[in-house]
Design an enzyme around this catalytic site. Sequence first.
Site, PDB file in Angstrom:
ATOM      1  N   TYR A 185       0.829  -1.217   0.000  1.00 48.48           N
ATOM      2  CA  TYR A 185       0.000   0.000   0.000  1.00 48.48           C
ATOM      3  C   TYR A 185       0.869   1.276   0.000  1.00 48.48           C
ATOM      4  CZ  TYR A 185      -3.423   3.355   1.989  1.00 48.48           C
ATOM      5  OH  TYR A 185      -4.219   4.437   2.262  1.00 48.48           O
TER       6      TYR A 185
ATOM      7  N   ASP B 242      11.935 -12.381  -0.372  1.00 44.35           N
ATOM      8  CA  ASP B 242      11.875 -11.962   1.020  1.00 44.35           C
ATOM      9  C   ASP B 242      13.045 -11.009   1.278  1.00 44.35           C
ATOM     10  OD1 ASP B 242      12.138 -11.912   3.842  1.00 44.35           O
ATOM     11  OD2 ASP B 242      11.145 -13.875   3.962  1.00 44.35           O
TER      12      ASP B 242
ATOM     13  N   SER C 173       5.816   3.962  13.410  1.00 46.29           N
ATOM     14  CA  SER C 173       4.377   4.191  13.595  1.00 46.29           C
ATOM     15  C   SER C 173       4.139   5.033  14.837  1.00 46.29           C
ATOM     16  CB  SER C 173       3.687   2.835  13.758  1.00 46.29           C
ATOM     17  OG  SER C 173       2.378   2.996  14.249  1.00 46.29           O
TER      18      SER C 173
ATOM     19  N   TYR D 107       3.176  -6.298  17.448  1.00 45.18           N
ATOM     20  CA  TYR D 107       3.390  -5.461  16.259  1.00 45.18           C
ATOM     21  C   TYR D 107       4.007  -4.121  16.667  1.00 45.18           C
ATOM     22  CZ  TYR D 107       2.343  -1.647  13.150  1.00 45.18           C
ATOM     23  OH  TYR D 107       2.467  -0.506  12.415  1.00 45.18           O
TER      24      TYR D 107
ATOM     25  N   LYS E 208       8.019  -2.201  16.011  1.00 45.88           N
ATOM     26  CA  LYS E 208       8.360  -0.859  15.525  1.00 45.88           C
ATOM     27  C   LYS E 208       9.285  -0.156  16.518  1.00 45.88           C
ATOM     28  CE  LYS E 208       6.360  -1.123  11.650  1.00 45.88           C
ATOM     29  NZ  LYS E 208       7.200  -1.196  10.448  1.00 45.88           N
TER      30      LYS E 208
ATOM     31  N   PHE F 208       1.118   8.357  11.218  1.00 47.55           N
ATOM     32  CA  PHE F 208      -0.154   8.335  11.930  1.00 47.55           C
ATOM     33  C   PHE F 208      -1.084   7.390  11.139  1.00 47.55           C
ATOM     34  CE2 PHE F 208       0.175  10.801  15.803  1.00 47.55           C
ATOM     35  CZ  PHE F 208       1.525  11.034  15.740  1.00 47.55           C
ATOM     36  N   ASN F 209      -2.281   7.762  10.752  1.00 49.16           N
ATOM     37  CA  ASN F 209      -3.163   6.763  10.126  1.00 49.16           C
ATOM     38  C   ASN F 209      -3.236   6.957   8.611  1.00 49.16           C
ATOM     39  OD1 ASN F 209      -3.871   6.661  13.009  1.00 49.16           O
ATOM     40  ND2 ASN F 209      -5.438   5.238  12.311  1.00 49.16           N
TER      41      ASN F 209
ATOM     42  N   ASN G 161      -8.994  -2.140   9.817  1.00 54.00           N
ATOM     43  CA  ASN G 161      -8.843  -0.688   9.887  1.00 54.00           C
ATOM     44  C   ASN G 161     -10.118   0.022   9.438  1.00 54.00           C
ATOM     45  OD1 ASN G 161      -5.644  -1.505   8.916  1.00 54.00           O
ATOM     46  ND2 ASN G 161      -5.983  -0.363  10.783  1.00 54.00           N
TER      47      ASN G 161
ATOM     48  N   PHE H 147     -16.508   1.659  17.211  1.00 49.13           N
ATOM     49  CA  PHE H 147     -16.055   1.040  18.461  1.00 49.13           C
ATOM     50  C   PHE H 147     -16.072   2.050  19.612  1.00 49.13           C
ATOM     51  CE2 PHE H 147     -13.385  -1.862  15.531  1.00 49.13           C
ATOM     52  CZ  PHE H 147     -14.421  -2.784  15.419  1.00 49.13           C
TER      53      PHE H 147
ATOM     54  N   ARG I 225     -13.273  -1.103  21.495  1.00 49.37           N
ATOM     55  CA  ARG I 225     -12.341  -2.151  21.073  1.00 49.37           C
ATOM     56  C   ARG I 225     -11.183  -2.193  22.079  1.00 49.37           C
ATOM     57  NH1 ARG I 225      -9.488  -1.794  15.171  1.00 49.37           N
ATOM     58  NH2 ARG I 225      -8.489   0.039  16.098  1.00 49.37           N
TER      59      ARG I 225
ATOM     60  N   ASP J 244      -7.671   0.055  22.259  1.00 50.38           N
ATOM     61  CA  ASP J 244      -7.705   1.261  21.427  1.00 50.38           C
ATOM     62  C   ASP J 244      -7.139   2.472  22.180  1.00 50.38           C
ATOM     63  OD1 ASP J 244      -8.375   1.406  18.775  1.00 50.38           O
ATOM     64  OD2 ASP J 244     -10.536   1.316  19.118  1.00 50.38           O
TER      65      ASP J 244
HETATM   66  C1  UD1 Z   1      -4.158   0.352  14.417  1.00 51.08           C
HETATM   67  C2  UD1 Z   1      -3.159   0.069  15.492  1.00 51.08           C
HETATM   68  C3  UD1 Z   1      -1.876   0.751  15.159  1.00 51.08           C
HETATM   69  C4  UD1 Z   1      -1.340   0.265  13.841  1.00 51.08           C
HETATM   70  C5  UD1 Z   1      -2.393   0.393  12.763  1.00 51.08           C
HETATM   71  C6  UD1 Z   1      -1.887  -0.422  11.593  1.00 51.08           C
HETATM   72  C7  UD1 Z   1      -4.398  -0.312  17.553  1.00 51.08           C
HETATM   73  C8  UD1 Z   1      -4.744   0.242  18.875  1.00 51.08           C
HETATM   74  N1  UD1 Z   1      -3.669   0.506  16.773  1.00 51.08           N
HETATM   75  O1  UD1 Z   1      -4.332   1.756  14.366  1.00 51.08           O
HETATM   76  O2  UD1 Z   1      -0.935   0.465  16.158  1.00 51.08           O
HETATM   77  O3  UD1 Z   1      -0.207   0.982  13.470  1.00 51.08           O
HETATM   78  O4  UD1 Z   1      -3.641  -0.145  13.194  1.00 51.08           O
HETATM   79  O5  UD1 Z   1      -2.846  -0.616  10.646  1.00 51.08           O
HETATM   80  O6  UD1 Z   1      -4.775  -1.397  17.235  1.00 51.08           O
HETATM   81  N2  UD1 Z   1     -12.744   1.775  14.166  1.00 51.08           N
HETATM   82  C9  UD1 Z   1     -14.108   1.597  14.269  1.00 51.08           C
HETATM   83  N3  UD1 Z   1     -14.677   0.564  13.575  1.00 51.08           N
HETATM   84  C10 UD1 Z   1     -13.956  -0.281  12.791  1.00 51.08           C
HETATM   85  C11 UD1 Z   1     -12.555  -0.087  12.683  1.00 51.08           C
HETATM   86  C12 UD1 Z   1     -11.977   0.955  13.398  1.00 51.08           C
HETATM   87  O7  UD1 Z   1     -14.802   2.344  14.972  1.00 51.08           O
HETATM   88  O8  UD1 Z   1     -14.524  -1.206  12.199  1.00 51.08           O
HETATM   89  C13 UD1 Z   1     -12.124   2.900  14.891  1.00 51.08           C
HETATM   90  C14 UD1 Z   1     -11.088   2.482  15.913  1.00 51.08           C
HETATM   91  O9  UD1 Z   1     -11.672   2.229  17.151  1.00 51.08           O
HETATM   92  C15 UD1 Z   1     -10.168   3.706  15.921  1.00 51.08           C
HETATM   93  C16 UD1 Z   1     -10.254   4.259  14.490  1.00 51.08           C
HETATM   94  O10 UD1 Z   1     -11.432   3.683  13.944  1.00 51.08           O
HETATM   95  O11 UD1 Z   1     -10.678   4.673  16.778  1.00 51.08           O
HETATM   96  C17 UD1 Z   1      -9.078   3.883  13.655  1.00 51.08           C
HETATM   97  O12 UD1 Z   1      -8.871   2.479  13.752  1.00 51.08           O
HETATM   98  P1  UD1 Z   1      -7.834   1.705  12.838  1.00 51.08           P
HETATM   99  O13 UD1 Z   1      -8.048   2.060  11.421  1.00 51.08           O
HETATM  100  O14 UD1 Z   1      -7.889   0.256  13.226  1.00 51.08           O
HETATM  101  O15 UD1 Z   1      -6.438   2.315  13.244  1.00 51.08           O
HETATM  102  P2  UD1 Z   1      -5.700   2.463  14.649  1.00 51.08           P
HETATM  103  O16 UD1 Z   1      -6.416   1.772  15.734  1.00 51.08           O
HETATM  104  O17 UD1 Z   1      -5.447   3.889  14.866  1.00 51.08           O
END
Ligand code: UD1
Length: 338
Positions: free
Chosen positions: A12, A59, A125, A150, A154, A179-180, A200, A219, A295, A298
């Site tokens: 990605y 690899d 991360s 995981y 990092k 970040f995200n 995600n 969540f 979740r 989180d």
């Molecule tokens: C998560 C990891 C982070 C990692 C990243 C890699 C945790 C706590 N953090 O990031 O360490 O680098 O993935 O991909 O696991 N959400 C919903 N509904 C869903 C999915 C997510 O409400 O179906 C919310 C989550 O609660 C969160 C936000 O969306 O508040 C983002 O979630 P996500 O995309 O999974 O990312 P991170 O939790 O920030």
Amino acid sequence: MKKILITGGAGYIGSHTAVELWNAGMEPIILDDFSNSQVEVLDRLEEITGKRFVFYRGDCSDKTLLHEIANAHQIQGVIHFAAFKAVGESTQSPLIYYKNNVGSLVILLEFMQEKGIKDLVFSSSCTVYGQPDVLPVTEATPRKEAESPYGNTKKIGEDILVDFVKSKAGVRVVALRYFNPVGAHPSAKIGELPIGTPQNLVPFITQTAAGIREKLTVFGNDYDTPDGSCIRDYIHVVDLADAHVKALHFLTDQPLNFYDVFNVGTGRGNTVLEVIHAFEAVNNLTLPYEIGPRRAGDVVKTWADTKKINQVLGWFPAYDLDACMRDSWRWQQFLMKG
Ligand code: UD1
């Protein structure tokens, strides 16, 4: 043309970075084992750039292969993306994560030293900060104990790099704390390819809008945030890719035995509900969702202080949340056509 080895270059973030490197006048040499990507990405990269990138399947902990690549191409820098990233899976199979994420980094560093390759950009991360006590989170914020294997890979990865640089190994390293990452290339030819049910937020949103998932579960809406849902800093993947290009340019001006770390985010935090509503508004859609329980594990809220990357690398994001939601949806639509 400067040749840069991109491990995980079909993935990605790696694929978007390959495009931005090419646009900046550097040639990506891609190494990927397709453990979380597909061979078609190479065709798509060619459609976007007009260039068939050099590609090796394998690899990145295969030292013989690394040497084969370096013997065929004068590699001047490495961007190391190749790693596993599923938090839940890492708690079930920690050794796979330590072996793949930590083991491959060690081998890559040995290889760089053997070949005299100096520059490395490492994918870290914001997970290394855990739940920060003060927001926005700066690079000086102390790291917290990792929440998952995981996250620990990092953190350990950063520690290995610090020790390696301290040993006067003759390298220059930048670790980028993402970040995200969300969004996709505006051409909609490359993007994130989640295998199975997405964990995600944004891939789950786009698959729900596409009818692949019945509804999204938010969540938790009882956190200490303006609307009760968690806050993250969502960064467009093309902006993130550009940060790697800027980091490589920056490294060439640094002395040997250099290490530094930068946050890559927008500096803005958005709640889960804000993301959903932005997605609905910009794409003119209604997204079925429900509020569910929190979740486990989180982080409640985190977003980046971006002053350092703004000032030192001269990097600024060009895409806002609406653009992220537009491009994510266009990519999902492209996937459905395919
Ligand atoms: C998560 C990891 C982070 C990692 C990243 C890699 C945790 C706590 N953090 O990031 O360490 O680098 O993935 O991909 O696991 N959400 C919903 N509904 C869903 C999915 C997510 O409400 O179906 C919310 C989550 O609660 C969160 C936000 O969306 O508040 C983002 O979630 P996500 O995309 O999974 O990312 P991170 O939790 O920030």
